[in-house]
Design an enzyme around this catalytic site. Sequence first.
Site, PDB file in Angstrom:
ATOM      1  N   TYR A  15      -2.527   4.663  -3.349  1.00 27.18           N
ATOM      2  CA  TYR A  15      -1.496   5.802  -3.560  1.00 27.18           C
ATOM      3  C   TYR A  15      -2.063   6.556  -4.085  1.00 27.18           C
ATOM      4  O   TYR A  15      -1.618   7.795  -3.876  1.00 27.18           O
ATOM      5  CB  TYR A  15      -0.846   5.197  -5.021  1.00 27.18           C
ATOM      6  CG  TYR A  15       0.143   4.171  -4.776  1.00 27.18           C
ATOM      7  CD1 TYR A  15       0.077   3.016  -3.581  1.00 27.18           C
ATOM      8  CD2 TYR A  15       1.121   3.398  -5.978  1.00 27.18           C
ATOM      9  CE1 TYR A  15       1.039   2.224  -3.557  1.00 27.18           C
ATOM     10  CE2 TYR A  15       2.350   2.103  -5.801  1.00 27.18           C
ATOM     11  CZ  TYR A  15       1.635   1.704  -5.015  1.00 27.18           C
ATOM     12  OH  TYR A  15       2.732   0.782  -4.268  1.00 27.18           O
ATOM     13  N   HIS A  36      -3.851  -5.528  -2.071  1.00 25.03           N
ATOM     14  CA  HIS A  36      -2.185  -4.904  -1.393  1.00 25.03           C
ATOM     15  C   HIS A  36      -1.635  -5.095  -0.331  1.00 25.03           C
ATOM     16  O   HIS A  36      -0.152  -5.693  -0.825  1.00 25.03           O
ATOM     17  CB  HIS A  36      -2.142  -3.357  -1.297  1.00 25.03           C
ATOM     18  CG  HIS A  36      -1.149  -2.005  -2.044  1.00 25.03           C
ATOM     19  ND1 HIS A  36      -1.463  -1.457  -2.280  1.00 25.03           N
ATOM     20  CD2 HIS A  36      -0.399  -2.633  -1.570  1.00 25.03           C
ATOM     21  CE1 HIS A  36      -0.431  -0.930  -2.236  1.00 25.03           C
ATOM     22  NE2 HIS A  36       0.215  -1.579  -1.879  1.00 25.03           N
TER      23      HIS A  36
END
Length: 275
Positions: free
Chosen positions: A49, A107
């Site tokens: 992110y 992830h």
Amino acid sequence: MTVPVFESKLTRMPLLGFGTWPMRGAECQQAVESALGLGYRHVDTAEMYGNEEAVGAALAAAGLPRGDLYLTTKVWNDKPKGAQIHRAAEESLKRLRQPYVDLLLIHWPSPELDLPDALRALAALREEGLARAVGVANFPLGLLRRAVEAGIAPLACLQVEHHVFLDQSRLVDYCQQQQMVLTSYTPVAKGEVLRDPTIAGIARKHGATPGQVALAWLFGMPGVAAIPKAASPERQRENLAAVDLKLDEEDRQALAALPKDRRMVNPSIAPDWES
């Protein structure tokens, strides 16, 4: 307002979390500070992110006792080996200015993922106290089963796309069997719930918003958490209030009848979801 908590022998997670993708920089820091001020205690971020520094700054500014917070981050899928995962987790902690995270996830799986080696790294990070709990994100059922049945790392959580337009019942059921929490990302289907007449009707009936109905549908499932992103304090308050919305059986049947085949997140790196 008290946010319910999922509690297992591996983790203790507030069921409503604050998602930070795709916010960055000052916008992200300000939003996280606002959310913490309103009462959120579960914050979700990730290496990919690019906002771990901003989340760390917000946590520092809030000055809350570390034990009152639940912090999740994730290691990106370009690190298929255990040593890479371990190093990435240490780098995330530096950016977050934290001695540990409450939950560390892989992830996305990649075709190169060395699953046993990756699980050994997760187990080591947990044993070293750098992650209080570990888990995975975006794993289809077959791969999740392999990860659990390997018996190498005690997995506390699966994070996947999950909302009223996407059937994830097989994963929900499996997580319940394993006493894992399933964390739902994109819980309002990228705003698509705002355009659905069935959801709008249920919202009117309860004096609620469509987004609150979508979140309440998730919170009505045992062991399911949600991490909606909300930049504005108004939307943050709206999502918090969803915790107290109770849908009746008629509502749940109407929502169950909606099509459940709309996947909002399906990047080129995605696995075969049916595998």
